[in-house]
Scaffold this active site. Sequence first.
Site, PDB file in Angstrom:
ATOM      1  N   SER A 174       0.673  -1.079  -0.148  1.00 29.03           N
ATOM      2  CA  SER A 174      -0.132   0.020  -0.033  1.00 29.03           C
ATOM      3  C   SER A 174       0.845   1.303  -0.114  1.00 29.03           C
ATOM      4  O   SER A 174       1.818   1.462  -0.866  1.00 29.03           O
ATOM      5  CB  SER A 174      -0.926   0.095   1.218  1.00 29.03           C
ATOM      6  OG  SER A 174      -1.952   0.813   1.048  1.00 29.03           O
ATOM      7  N   LEU A 175       0.738   2.012   0.951  1.00 25.73           N
ATOM      8  CA  LEU A 175       1.702   3.311   1.124  1.00 25.73           C
ATOM      9  C   LEU A 175       3.250   3.045   0.919  1.00 25.73           C
ATOM     10  O   LEU A 175       4.051   3.500   0.285  1.00 25.73           O
ATOM     11  CB  LEU A 175       1.633   3.667   2.319  1.00 25.73           C
ATOM     12  CG  LEU A 175       2.467   4.948   2.736  1.00 25.73           C
ATOM     13  CD1 LEU A 175       2.425   6.267   1.823  1.00 25.73           C
ATOM     14  CD2 LEU A 175       2.549   5.468   4.134  1.00 25.73           C
TER      15      LEU A 175
END
Length: 256
Positions: A99-100
Amino acid sequence: MNAPVRAVSPWFPFGLPGGRGRAVLFAFHHAGGAASFFHGWQGHPLLADLDVCPVELPGRGRRFLEPACRSVGEVLAGLVPALCGAVPAGRPVLLFGHSLGALIAFEAALALQARGLPPAAFIASARRAPQLPTPQPWRHAMSDETLIGELRRLGGTRDEVLESEELLDLFLPAIRADFALTETYALRTGARLDCPVLALRGSGDLEVSAADVDAWDAVCGSRFARADLPGDHFYLSEPSVLADILVRLRRHAGLA
Protein backbone atom coordinates in the site's frame (compact mmCIF):
# COMPACT_ATOMS: atom_id res chain seq x y z
CA MET A 1 16.31 -18.37 11.49
CA ASN A 2 18.44 -15.32 10.71
CA ALA A 3 20.78 -14.42 13.53
CA PRO A 4 19.63 -11.41 15.59
CA VAL A 5 21.53 -8.22 14.93
CA ARG A 6 21.84 -4.95 16.78
CA ALA A 7 19.67 -2.12 15.51
CA VAL A 8 21.91 0.77 14.43
CA SER A 9 19.35 2.94 12.64
CA PRO A 10 15.80 3.94 13.59
CA TRP A 11 14.76 3.08 10.03
CA PHE A 12 15.56 -0.59 10.70
CA PRO A 13 14.23 -1.30 14.21
CA PHE A 14 14.90 -5.05 14.03
CA GLY A 15 18.49 -4.59 12.91
CA LEU A 16 20.54 -4.33 9.76
CA PRO A 17 21.04 -7.26 7.35
CA GLY A 18 23.05 -9.93 9.09
CA GLY A 19 25.09 -10.99 6.09
CA ARG A 20 23.99 -14.63 5.89
CA GLY A 21 21.39 -14.52 3.13
CA ARG A 22 21.89 -14.64 -0.63
CA ALA A 23 20.01 -11.32 -0.88
CA VAL A 24 18.48 -8.62 1.30
CA LEU A 25 14.75 -7.83 1.35
CA PHE A 26 13.73 -4.40 2.65
CA ALA A 27 9.98 -4.39 3.49
CA PHE A 28 7.91 -1.18 3.75
CA HIS A 29 4.64 -1.04 5.72
CA HIS A 30 1.22 0.43 4.92
CA ALA A 31 -0.36 3.69 6.13
CA GLY A 32 -0.89 3.51 9.87
CA GLY A 33 1.33 0.45 10.04
CA ALA A 34 4.78 -0.22 11.45
CA ALA A 35 7.79 -2.41 10.79
CA SER A 36 6.29 -5.07 13.07
CA PHE A 37 3.83 -5.88 10.26
CA PHE A 38 6.69 -7.80 8.61
CA HIS A 39 8.38 -9.14 11.71
CA GLY A 40 7.03 -12.64 11.01
CA TRP A 41 8.87 -12.68 7.69
CA GLN A 42 12.19 -12.78 9.49
CA GLY A 43 13.08 -16.45 9.76
CA HIS A 44 10.13 -17.60 7.61
CA PRO A 45 11.07 -20.96 6.00
CA LEU A 46 10.40 -19.67 2.47
CA LEU A 47 12.73 -16.72 3.09
CA ALA A 48 15.44 -18.63 4.92
CA ASP A 49 18.08 -17.57 2.41
CA LEU A 50 17.15 -13.86 2.58
CA ASP A 51 18.00 -11.23 5.17
CA VAL A 52 14.59 -9.61 5.79
CA CYS A 53 14.88 -6.03 7.01
CA PRO A 54 11.56 -4.28 7.83
CA VAL A 55 11.64 -0.49 7.46
CA GLU A 56 9.88 1.82 9.93
CA LEU A 57 8.72 5.34 9.10
CA PRO A 58 8.80 8.04 11.80
CA GLY A 59 5.74 8.49 14.02
CA ARG A 60 4.94 4.88 14.93
CA GLY A 61 6.36 1.76 16.55
CA ARG A 62 9.79 2.39 18.03
CA ARG A 63 9.78 5.83 16.39
CA PHE A 64 6.54 6.91 18.02
CA LEU A 65 7.97 10.11 19.52
CA GLU A 66 9.22 11.38 16.16
CA PRO A 67 6.90 13.52 13.99
CA ALA A 68 5.36 11.61 11.10
CA CYS A 69 6.38 12.69 7.59
CA ARG A 70 3.79 14.32 5.34
CA SER A 71 5.63 14.10 2.00
CA VAL A 72 7.69 11.54 0.11
CA GLY A 73 10.58 14.00 -0.10
CA GLU A 74 10.65 14.30 3.68
CA VAL A 75 10.81 10.51 4.00
CA LEU A 76 13.53 10.10 1.39
CA ALA A 77 15.76 12.73 3.01
CA GLY A 78 16.34 10.38 5.94
CA LEU A 79 15.62 7.01 4.36
CA VAL A 80 17.94 7.08 1.34
CA PRO A 81 21.17 7.71 3.29
CA ALA A 82 20.14 4.97 5.73
CA LEU A 83 19.49 2.53 2.88
CA CYS A 84 22.75 3.36 1.14
CA GLY A 85 24.59 2.68 4.37
CA ALA A 86 22.73 -0.58 4.93
CA VAL A 87 22.99 -2.12 1.45
CA PRO A 88 25.61 -4.90 1.67
CA ALA A 89 28.24 -4.88 -1.05
CA GLY A 90 27.96 -7.71 -3.55
CA ARG A 91 24.48 -8.95 -2.56
CA PRO A 92 21.20 -8.35 -4.44
CA VAL A 93 18.68 -6.02 -2.80
CA LEU A 94 14.90 -6.47 -3.09
CA LEU A 95 12.37 -3.81 -2.13
CA PHE A 96 8.83 -4.85 -1.11
CA GLY A 97 6.12 -2.35 -0.21
CA HIS A 98 2.49 -2.80 0.83
CA SER A 99 0.00 0.00 0.00
CA LEU A 100 1.66 3.27 1.09
CA GLY A 101 4.84 1.23 1.52
CA ALA A 102 4.85 0.41 -2.20
CA LEU A 103 5.01 4.10 -3.04
CA ILE A 104 7.87 4.68 -0.59
CA ALA A 105 9.70 1.58 -1.83
CA PHE A 106 9.27 2.71 -5.46
CA GLU A 107 10.80 6.12 -4.75
CA ALA A 108 13.56 4.49 -2.70
CA ALA A 109 14.28 2.15 -5.63
CA LEU A 110 14.55 5.14 -7.98
CA ALA A 111 16.95 6.83 -5.55
CA LEU A 112 19.14 3.73 -5.28
CA GLN A 113 19.09 3.34 -9.06
CA ALA A 114 20.25 6.95 -9.49
CA ARG A 115 23.15 6.27 -7.12
CA GLY A 116 24.36 3.22 -9.02
CA LEU A 117 22.80 0.78 -6.54
CA PRO A 118 19.80 -0.53 -8.51
CA PRO A 119 17.66 -3.13 -6.71
CA ALA A 120 17.47 -6.65 -8.10
CA ALA A 121 13.67 -6.45 -8.00
CA PHE A 122 10.80 -4.28 -6.74
CA ILE A 123 7.50 -5.74 -5.51
CA ALA A 124 4.45 -3.46 -5.23
CA SER A 125 1.57 -4.77 -3.12
CA ALA A 126 -1.96 -3.30 -2.97
CA ARG A 127 -1.03 0.06 -4.50
CA ARG A 128 -2.11 1.81 -7.68
CA ALA A 129 0.67 2.80 -10.03
CA PRO A 130 2.42 6.02 -8.95
CA GLN A 131 1.33 8.07 -11.95
CA LEU A 132 -2.34 7.57 -11.00
CA PRO A 133 -3.69 10.21 -8.59
CA THR A 134 -5.53 9.19 -5.42
CA PRO A 135 -9.28 9.63 -5.97
CA GLN A 136 -11.21 12.12 -3.90
CA PRO A 137 -12.31 12.46 -1.15
CA TRP A 138 -8.88 12.49 0.48
CA ARG A 139 -8.78 10.82 3.86
CA HIS A 140 -6.21 13.11 5.42
CA ALA A 141 -8.77 15.96 5.27
CA MET A 142 -11.72 13.97 6.72
CA SER A 143 -13.25 14.59 10.11
CA ASP A 144 -12.17 12.23 12.88
CA GLU A 145 -15.52 10.43 12.82
CA THR A 146 -15.44 9.91 9.04
CA LEU A 147 -11.81 8.83 9.08
CA ILE A 148 -12.45 6.27 11.81
CA GLY A 149 -15.29 4.85 9.73
CA GLU A 150 -12.93 4.58 6.75
CA LEU A 151 -10.35 2.76 8.86
CA ARG A 152 -12.98 0.27 10.01
CA ARG A 153 -14.00 -0.34 6.42
CA LEU A 154 -10.43 -0.78 5.21
CA GLY A 155 -9.36 -3.15 7.97
CA GLY A 156 -5.76 -3.37 9.07
CA THR A 157 -6.30 -1.31 12.25
CA ARG A 158 -6.91 -3.15 15.51
CA ASP A 159 -10.36 -2.74 17.06
CA GLU A 160 -8.86 -1.81 20.43
CA VAL A 161 -7.28 1.24 18.77
CA LEU A 162 -10.47 2.34 17.00
CA GLU A 163 -12.53 1.92 20.18
CA SER A 164 -10.21 3.84 22.51
CA GLU A 165 -10.31 7.64 22.58
CA GLU A 166 -6.90 7.73 24.21
CA LEU A 167 -5.30 5.50 21.58
CA LEU A 168 -7.04 7.37 18.75
CA ASP A 169 -5.62 10.66 20.02
CA LEU A 170 -2.17 9.13 19.59
CA PHE A 171 -2.85 7.23 16.36
CA LEU A 172 -4.86 9.61 14.17
CA PRO A 173 -2.17 12.31 13.63
CA ALA A 174 0.28 9.74 12.26
CA ILE A 175 -2.19 8.09 9.92
CA ARG A 176 -3.39 11.49 8.69
CA ALA A 177 0.23 12.27 7.85
CA ASP A 178 0.51 8.92 6.03
CA PHE A 179 -2.61 9.62 4.00
CA ALA A 180 -1.42 13.17 3.21
CA LEU A 181 1.86 11.70 1.99
CA THR A 182 0.24 9.32 -0.49
CA GLU A 183 -2.71 11.52 -1.50
CA THR A 184 -0.65 14.61 -2.39
CA TYR A 185 2.13 12.68 -4.14
CA ALA A 186 2.91 13.45 -7.79
CA LEU A 187 5.27 11.36 -9.90
CA ARG A 188 8.19 13.21 -11.47
CA THR A 189 8.09 13.38 -15.27
CA GLY A 190 10.21 10.67 -16.84
CA ALA A 191 10.69 8.63 -13.65
CA ARG A 192 11.17 4.99 -14.63
CA LEU A 193 12.42 1.95 -12.75
CA ASP A 194 14.68 -0.38 -14.72
CA CYS A 195 14.69 -3.46 -12.47
CA PRO A 196 12.16 -6.33 -12.65
CA VAL A 197 8.81 -5.35 -11.10
CA LEU A 198 6.09 -7.57 -9.65
CA ALA A 199 2.73 -5.96 -8.79
CA LEU A 200 0.26 -7.78 -6.52
CA ARG A 201 -3.26 -7.12 -5.27
CA GLY A 202 -6.06 -8.87 -3.44
CA SER A 203 -8.77 -9.96 -5.86
CA GLY A 204 -11.40 -8.44 -3.54
CA ASP A 205 -9.54 -5.15 -2.98
CA LEU A 206 -12.01 -2.28 -3.40
CA GLU A 207 -9.22 0.29 -3.08
CA VAL A 208 -7.00 -0.90 -5.91
CA SER A 209 -8.36 -2.27 -9.18
CA ALA A 210 -6.69 -4.65 -11.61
CA ALA A 211 -6.29 -1.71 -14.02
CA ASP A 212 -4.59 0.32 -11.27
CA VAL A 213 -2.04 -2.47 -10.85
CA ASP A 214 -1.57 -3.05 -14.59
CA ALA A 215 -0.59 0.63 -14.88
CA TRP A 216 2.70 -0.06 -13.06
CA ASP A 217 3.92 -1.35 -16.43
CA ALA A 218 4.16 2.24 -17.69
CA VAL A 219 6.89 3.17 -15.18
CA CYS A 220 8.85 -0.08 -15.33
CA GLY A 221 11.41 -1.72 -17.56
CA SER A 222 10.79 -4.67 -19.83
CA ARG A 223 10.28 -7.28 -17.08
CA PHE A 224 6.89 -6.69 -15.46
CA ALA A 225 4.42 -9.16 -13.99
CA ARG A 226 1.24 -8.82 -11.97
CA ALA A 227 -1.01 -11.20 -10.06
CA ASP A 228 -4.28 -11.21 -8.14
CA LEU A 229 -4.34 -13.20 -4.91
CA PRO A 230 -7.32 -14.14 -2.71
CA GLY A 231 -8.35 -11.46 -0.22
CA ASP A 232 -9.02 -7.76 0.20
CA HIS A 233 -6.70 -4.79 0.67
CA PHE A 234 -4.95 -6.61 3.50
CA TYR A 235 -4.75 -9.98 1.72
CA LEU A 236 -1.11 -10.02 2.84
CA SER A 237 -2.20 -10.89 6.39
CA GLU A 238 -3.80 -14.17 5.35
CA PRO A 239 -1.52 -17.11 6.26
CA SER A 240 -2.83 -19.16 3.34
CA VAL A 241 -1.81 -16.40 0.91
CA LEU A 242 1.56 -15.53 2.43
CA ALA A 243 3.29 -18.65 1.11
CA ASP A 244 2.12 -17.84 -2.43
CA ILE A 245 3.41 -14.27 -2.11
CA LEU A 246 6.81 -15.39 -0.89
CA VAL A 247 7.17 -17.97 -3.66
CA ARG A 248 6.32 -15.35 -6.28
CA LEU A 249 8.72 -12.87 -4.68
CA ARG A 250 11.63 -15.30 -4.78
CA ARG A 251 10.86 -16.46 -8.31
CA HIS A 252 10.60 -12.93 -9.68
CA ALA A 253 13.91 -11.99 -8.09
CA GLY A 254 15.59 -15.03 -9.65
CA LEU A 255 16.12 -16.71 -6.28
CA ALA A 256 13.78 -19.67 -6.76
